[in-house]
Design a protein around this motif. Structure first.
Motif, PDB file in Angstrom:
ATOM      1  N   MET A  45     -32.766  69.787  23.853  1.00 44.33           N
ATOM      2  CA  MET A  45     -31.650  70.591  23.773  1.00 44.33           C
ATOM      3  C   MET A  45     -31.134  70.989  25.187  1.00 44.33           C
ATOM      4  SD  MET A  45     -33.975  73.392  21.347  1.00 44.33           S
ATOM      5  CE  MET A  45     -32.728  74.634  21.279  1.00 44.33           C
ATOM      6  N   THR A  46     -31.837  70.798  26.090  1.00 44.60           N
ATOM      7  CA  THR A  46     -31.102  70.764  27.442  1.00 44.60           C
ATOM      8  C   THR A  46     -30.029  69.967  27.775  1.00 44.60           C
ATOM      9  OG1 THR A  46     -33.043  71.788  28.350  1.00 44.60           O
ATOM     10  CG2 THR A  46     -31.757  71.221  30.091  1.00 44.60           C
ATOM     11  N   ARG A  47     -30.167  68.677  27.277  1.00 42.35           N
ATOM     12  CA  ARG A  47     -29.390  67.569  27.531  1.00 42.35           C
ATOM     13  C   ARG A  47     -27.936  67.725  26.673  1.00 42.35           C
ATOM     14  NH1 ARG A  47     -30.911  61.697  27.279  1.00 42.35           N
ATOM     15  NH2 ARG A  47     -28.839  61.329  28.241  1.00 42.35           N
ATOM     16  N   ILE A  48     -28.034  68.672  25.496  1.00 40.23           N
ATOM     17  CA  ILE A  48     -27.033  68.890  24.518  1.00 40.23           C
ATOM     18  C   ILE A  48     -26.346  70.234  25.496  1.00 40.23           C
ATOM     19  CG2 ILE A  48     -26.377  69.783  22.611  1.00 40.23           C
ATOM     20  CD1 ILE A  48     -28.757  68.300  21.345  1.00 40.23           C
ATOM     21  N   ALA A  49     -27.075  70.798  25.810  1.00 42.05           N
ATOM     22  CA  ALA A  49     -26.566  72.411  26.390  1.00 42.05           C
ATOM     23  C   ALA A  49     -25.762  71.974  27.501  1.00 42.05           C
ATOM     24  CB  ALA A  49     -27.568  73.278  26.813  1.00 42.05           C
ATOM     25  N   ILE A  50     -25.865  71.000  28.541  1.00 49.62           N
ATOM     26  CA  ILE A  50     -25.300  70.651  29.539  1.00 49.62           C
ATOM     27  C   ILE A  50     -23.723  70.208  28.991  1.00 49.62           C
ATOM     28  CG2 ILE A  50     -24.994  68.921  31.493  1.00 49.62           C
ATOM     29  CD1 ILE A  50     -28.256  69.470  31.895  1.00 49.62           C
ATOM     30  N   LYS A  51     -24.029  69.117  28.005  1.00 49.97           N
ATOM     31  CA  LYS A  51     -22.741  68.493  27.396  1.00 49.97           C
ATOM     32  C   LYS A  51     -21.975  69.816  26.791  1.00 49.97           C
ATOM     33  CE  LYS A  51     -20.219  64.922  26.665  1.00 49.97           C
ATOM     34  NZ  LYS A  51     -19.590  64.207  27.474  1.00 49.97           N
ATOM     35  N   ALA A  52     -22.440  70.539  25.991  1.00 53.31           N
ATOM     36  CA  ALA A  52     -21.699  71.404  25.339  1.00 53.31           C
ATOM     37  C   ALA A  52     -21.039  72.442  26.380  1.00 53.31           C
ATOM     38  CB  ALA A  52     -22.561  72.365  24.584  1.00 53.31           C
ATOM     39  N   GLN A  53     -21.537  72.769  27.463  1.00 52.26           N
ATOM     40  CA  GLN A  53     -20.724  73.475  28.395  1.00 52.26           C
ATOM     41  C   GLN A  53     -19.805  72.729  29.054  1.00 52.26           C
ATOM     42  OE1 GLN A  53     -21.745  76.780  28.805  1.00 52.26           O
ATOM     43  NE2 GLN A  53     -20.308  76.964  30.250  1.00 52.26           N
ATOM     44  N   GLU A  54     -19.779  71.623  29.224  1.00 50.52           N
ATOM     45  CA  GLU A  54     -18.747  70.678  29.765  1.00 50.52           C
ATOM     46  C   GLU A  54     -17.665  70.754  28.672  1.00 50.52           C
ATOM     47  OE1 GLU A  54     -20.243  66.661  30.366  1.00 50.52           O
ATOM     48  OE2 GLU A  54     -21.518  67.303  31.985  1.00 50.52           O
ATOM     49  N   LEU A  55     -18.090  70.437  27.562  1.00 50.43           N
ATOM     50  CA  LEU A  55     -16.781  70.596  26.454  1.00 50.43           C
ATOM     51  C   LEU A  55     -16.463  71.963  26.087  1.00 50.43           C
ATOM     52  CD1 LEU A  55     -18.844  67.922  23.951  1.00 50.43           C
ATOM     53  CD2 LEU A  55     -16.686  67.508  25.543  1.00 50.43           C
TER      54      LEU A  55
END
Length: 101
Positions: A45-55
């Motif tokens: 979830m943390t990895r996704i959260a970082i990418k989601a914030q970038e996007l």
């Protein structure tokens, strides 16, 4: 302007995203993941959260212990867009170690 996916785009996209399914009652995609333990699920979830914030495109999700459920839809378009597909592709890349629940 953000546009929804066409019927053909949906069909071809679902073919390349195994396990992602249309969400009943709304224009969205959903997938469930199961991990060895809470730490693995939270790291995912943390990895996704970082990418989601970038996007600037954030998933709807639910987590209990080692299980993560993710729903993707673009609220501004009231449905599925390329933003959702880009995030789903990233999620697939980082889901190593997960099993379909």
């Amino acid at each position: 302007m953000i546009t929804k996916l066409t019927a053909e785009e949906r069909k071809s996209t679902l073919a390349e995203l195994p396990g992602w399914e249309p969400t009943v009652g709304r224009d969205a995609l959903h997938k469930s993941f199961k991990f060895e333990d809470f730490n693995a699920a939270f790291g995912f979830m943390t990895r996704i959260a970082i990418k989601a914030q970038e996007l600037n495109h954030h998933p709807e999700w639910f987590n209990v212990y080692n299980q993560v459920e993710i729903t993707l839809s673009t609220h501004e378009a009231s449905g599925l867009t390329q933003r959702d597909i880009e995030l789903a592709r990233f999620i697939e890349k980082v889901s190593a170690g997960a099993t379909r629940s």
